[in-house]
Design a protein around this motif. Structure first.
Motif, PDB file in Angstrom:
ATOM      1  N   GLY A  29       3.767 -28.096  -8.849  1.00  0.00           N
ATOM      2  CA  GLY A  29       3.728 -26.736  -8.326  1.00  0.00           C
ATOM      3  C   GLY A  29       3.346 -25.892  -7.132  1.00  0.00           C
ATOM      4  N   GLN A  30       3.156 -24.325  -7.519  1.00  0.00           N
ATOM      5  CA  GLN A  30       3.362 -23.231  -6.107  1.00  0.00           C
ATOM      6  C   GLN A  30       2.873 -23.370  -4.482  1.00  0.00           C
ATOM      7  OE1 GLN A  30       5.983 -21.829  -8.338  1.00  0.00           O
ATOM      8  NE2 GLN A  30       5.643 -21.020  -6.002  1.00  0.00           N
ATOM      9  N   ALA A  31       3.160 -23.246  -3.706  1.00  0.00           N
ATOM     10  CA  ALA A  31       2.307 -23.261  -2.021  1.00  0.00           C
ATOM     11  C   ALA A  31       1.377 -22.155  -2.542  1.00  0.00           C
ATOM     12  CB  ALA A  31       3.002 -22.345  -1.236  1.00  0.00           C
ATOM     13  N   THR A  32       0.306 -22.340  -1.966  1.00  0.00           N
ATOM     14  CA  THR A  32      -0.256 -21.280  -1.035  1.00  0.00           C
ATOM     15  C   THR A  32      -0.405 -20.791   0.772  1.00  0.00           C
ATOM     16  OG1 THR A  32      -2.602 -22.390  -1.045  1.00  0.00           O
ATOM     17  CG2 THR A  32      -2.140 -21.789  -3.322  1.00  0.00           C
ATOM     18  N   MET A  33      -0.921 -19.409   0.786  1.00  0.00           N
ATOM     19  CA  MET A  33      -0.812 -19.745   1.918  1.00  0.00           C
ATOM     20  C   MET A  33      -1.633 -18.633   2.168  1.00  0.00           C
ATOM     21  SD  MET A  33       3.669 -19.077   2.617  1.00  0.00           S
ATOM     22  CE  MET A  33       4.074 -20.235   1.605  1.00  0.00           C
ATOM     23  N   SER A  34      -2.245 -18.788   3.622  1.00  0.00           N
ATOM     24  CA  SER A  34      -3.483 -17.691   3.291  1.00  0.00           C
ATOM     25  C   SER A  34      -3.872 -17.607   5.144  1.00  0.00           C
ATOM     26  CB  SER A  34      -4.926 -17.966   2.788  1.00  0.00           C
ATOM     27  OG  SER A  34      -5.802 -19.521   3.485  1.00  0.00           O
ATOM     28  N   ALA A  35      -4.651 -17.224   5.312  1.00  0.00           N
ATOM     29  CA  ALA A  35      -5.456 -16.242   7.071  1.00  0.00           C
ATOM     30  C   ALA A  35      -6.035 -17.373   6.772  1.00  0.00           C
ATOM     31  CB  ALA A  35      -6.747 -15.365   7.134  1.00  0.00           C
ATOM     32  N   LYS A  65     -16.297 -22.775  11.672  1.00  0.00           N
ATOM     33  CA  LYS A  65     -17.293 -22.520  11.496  1.00  0.00           C
ATOM     34  C   LYS A  65     -17.903 -21.585  11.232  1.00  0.00           C
ATOM     35  CE  LYS A  65     -17.763 -25.110  16.366  1.00  0.00           C
ATOM     36  NZ  LYS A  65     -18.493 -24.956  17.453  1.00  0.00           N
ATOM     37  N   THR A  66     -17.140 -19.914  11.504  1.00  0.00           N
ATOM     38  CA  THR A  66     -17.697 -18.545  10.637  1.00  0.00           C
ATOM     39  C   THR A  66     -17.270 -19.047   9.617  1.00  0.00           C
ATOM     40  OG1 THR A  66     -16.085 -17.587  11.626  1.00  0.00           O
ATOM     41  CG2 THR A  66     -18.522 -17.760  12.877  1.00  0.00           C
ATOM     42  N   HIS A  67     -16.141 -19.217   9.440  1.00  0.00           N
ATOM     43  CA  HIS A  67     -14.839 -19.348   8.003  1.00  0.00           C
ATOM     44  C   HIS A  67     -14.007 -18.184   8.034  1.00  0.00           C
ATOM     45  CE1 HIS A  67     -16.631 -22.809   6.849  1.00  0.00           C
ATOM     46  NE2 HIS A  67     -17.661 -22.058   6.613  1.00  0.00           N
ATOM     47  N   MET A  68     -14.445 -17.432   8.933  1.00  0.00           N
ATOM     48  CA  MET A  68     -13.803 -15.506   9.151  1.00  0.00           C
ATOM     49  C   MET A  68     -12.376 -15.672   9.788  1.00  0.00           C
ATOM     50  SD  MET A  68     -16.209 -13.221   8.840  1.00  0.00           S
ATOM     51  CE  MET A  68     -15.294 -11.466   9.560  1.00  0.00           C
ATOM     52  N   PRO A  69     -11.640 -14.916   8.908  1.00  0.00           N
ATOM     53  CA  PRO A  69      -9.846 -15.382   9.687  1.00  0.00           C
ATOM     54  C   PRO A  69     -10.010 -14.627  11.012  1.00  0.00           C
ATOM     55  CG  PRO A  69     -10.388 -14.341   6.876  1.00  0.00           C
ATOM     56  CD  PRO A  69     -12.083 -14.254   7.931  1.00  0.00           C
ATOM     57  N   TYR A  70      -8.859 -15.147  11.388  1.00  0.00           N
ATOM     58  CA  TYR A  70      -8.735 -14.695  12.509  1.00  0.00           C
ATOM     59  C   TYR A  70      -7.559 -14.082  12.707  1.00  0.00           C
ATOM     60  CZ  TYR A  70     -10.176 -19.572  14.876  1.00  0.00           C
ATOM     61  OH  TYR A  70     -11.254 -20.529  15.161  1.00  0.00           O
ATOM     62  N   PHE A 112      -5.532 -12.946  18.293  1.00  0.00           N
ATOM     63  CA  PHE A 112      -4.307 -13.904  17.252  1.00  0.00           C
ATOM     64  C   PHE A 112      -4.586 -13.766  15.888  1.00  0.00           C
ATOM     65  CE2 PHE A 112      -7.501 -17.038  18.220  1.00  0.00           C
ATOM     66  CZ  PHE A 112      -7.533 -17.740  16.764  1.00  0.00           C
ATOM     67  N   ARG A 113      -3.862 -14.480  15.343  1.00  0.00           N
ATOM     68  CA  ARG A 113      -3.420 -14.568  13.807  1.00  0.00           C
ATOM     69  C   ARG A 113      -2.253 -16.113  13.493  1.00  0.00           C
ATOM     70  NH1 ARG A 113       0.247  -9.770  11.498  1.00  0.00           N
ATOM     71  NH2 ARG A 113       1.940  -9.738  13.099  1.00  0.00           N
ATOM     72  N   ALA A 114      -2.838 -16.244  12.406  1.00  0.00           N
ATOM     73  CA  ALA A 114      -2.220 -18.464  11.913  1.00  0.00           C
ATOM     74  C   ALA A 114      -2.544 -18.196  10.800  1.00  0.00           C
ATOM     75  CB  ALA A 114      -2.898 -18.956  13.262  1.00  0.00           C
TER      76      ALA A 114
END
Length: 241
Positions: A33-39, A44-49, A56-58
């Protein structure tokens, strides 16, 4: 020659990337199956960086180890086989031999590179030396982005079992690689099972082998050092003579 002198020689040479870029829609075996890529997000907050919010971002990656251009260590098929973190560094930089299967594809688009084909190649280029990395060119890599459905076709051009055995048992090669998702042209997985259970590794889904000469190049291939890993995307490139 000192390392500094050797580096000057290497730096003057042309490099060829033997690795595909991959994303969520890259061709992969249907059983994975396919990969998934997300922020990546704060647990704790589930807020994307984000750069604006956090500086920064990751990215959070979810994918099977056998994705894109990848390494198959012996442990992929062998219960007691070497895992990817145990493969010696000396096996990650090797003389590179490229066998060309493309002349046979006009008559048979799913040609299995045979012992007869290998011996004909050796008449032209000399016997495959001991300790090398042998890659099989089929030009399948050209479909990776332009026609991913065709890239995933079954069957496809690849190795014959007898050729794989001869390369390791009689020529003493260190590893092999190819452009397809699998080693074999059939679903029996004879070649892959045998070579991995015999303690060898392979690189699958290689690219740009048509840009590398039959002999004289060097391959450098590496991958993350995942503890007890059964496979992972790899980065491979050739240093041309």
């Amino acid at each position: 020659m000192s390392l500094a002198e050797a580096y000057k020689v290497i730096a003057s040479k042309q490099l060829v990337d033997l690795t595909h870029s991959f994303g969520p829609n890259a061709p992969v075996w249907s059983g994975f199956g396919q990969a998934t890529m997300s922020a990546a997000a704060d647990p704790k907050t589930h807020m994307p960086y984000t750069i604006d919010g956090a500086g920064f971002r990751a990215t959070f990656y979810s994918l099977v180890g056998q994705y894109g251009t990848h390494v198959d260590p012996p442990a992929h098929f062998a219960p007691d086989g070497l895992t990817m973190d145990k493969i010696p560094l000396q096996q990650m930089i090797l003389p590179l031999v490229v066998l060309d299967g493309t002349p046979f594809l006009g008559a048979d688009p799913n040609h299995a590179f045979s012992v007869e084909d290998l011996k004909a190649w050796e008449k032209a280029h000399g016997q495959v030396p001991e300790g090398v990395f042998v890659a099989l060119r089929t030009d399948m890599y050209k479909d990776w982005e332009s026609d991913p459905t065709h890239f995933k076709r079954q069957p496809f051009p690849a190795w014959s079992f007898e050729t794989v055995k001869l390369l390791f048992e009689q020529r003493g090669v260190t590893a092999i690689g190819h452009e397809a998702l699998d080693t074999d042209i059939t679903d029996k997985m004879e070649s892959e099972t045998w070579l991995l259970r015999s303690g060898h590794y392979q690189i699958e889904v290689m690219a740009n082998l048509d840009k590398v000469p039959a002999t004289g190049a060097v391959i450098i291939v590496t991958w993350p050092k995942v503890e007890n890993g059964f496979g992972f995307p790899a980065r491979a490139f050739a240093i041309l003579p």
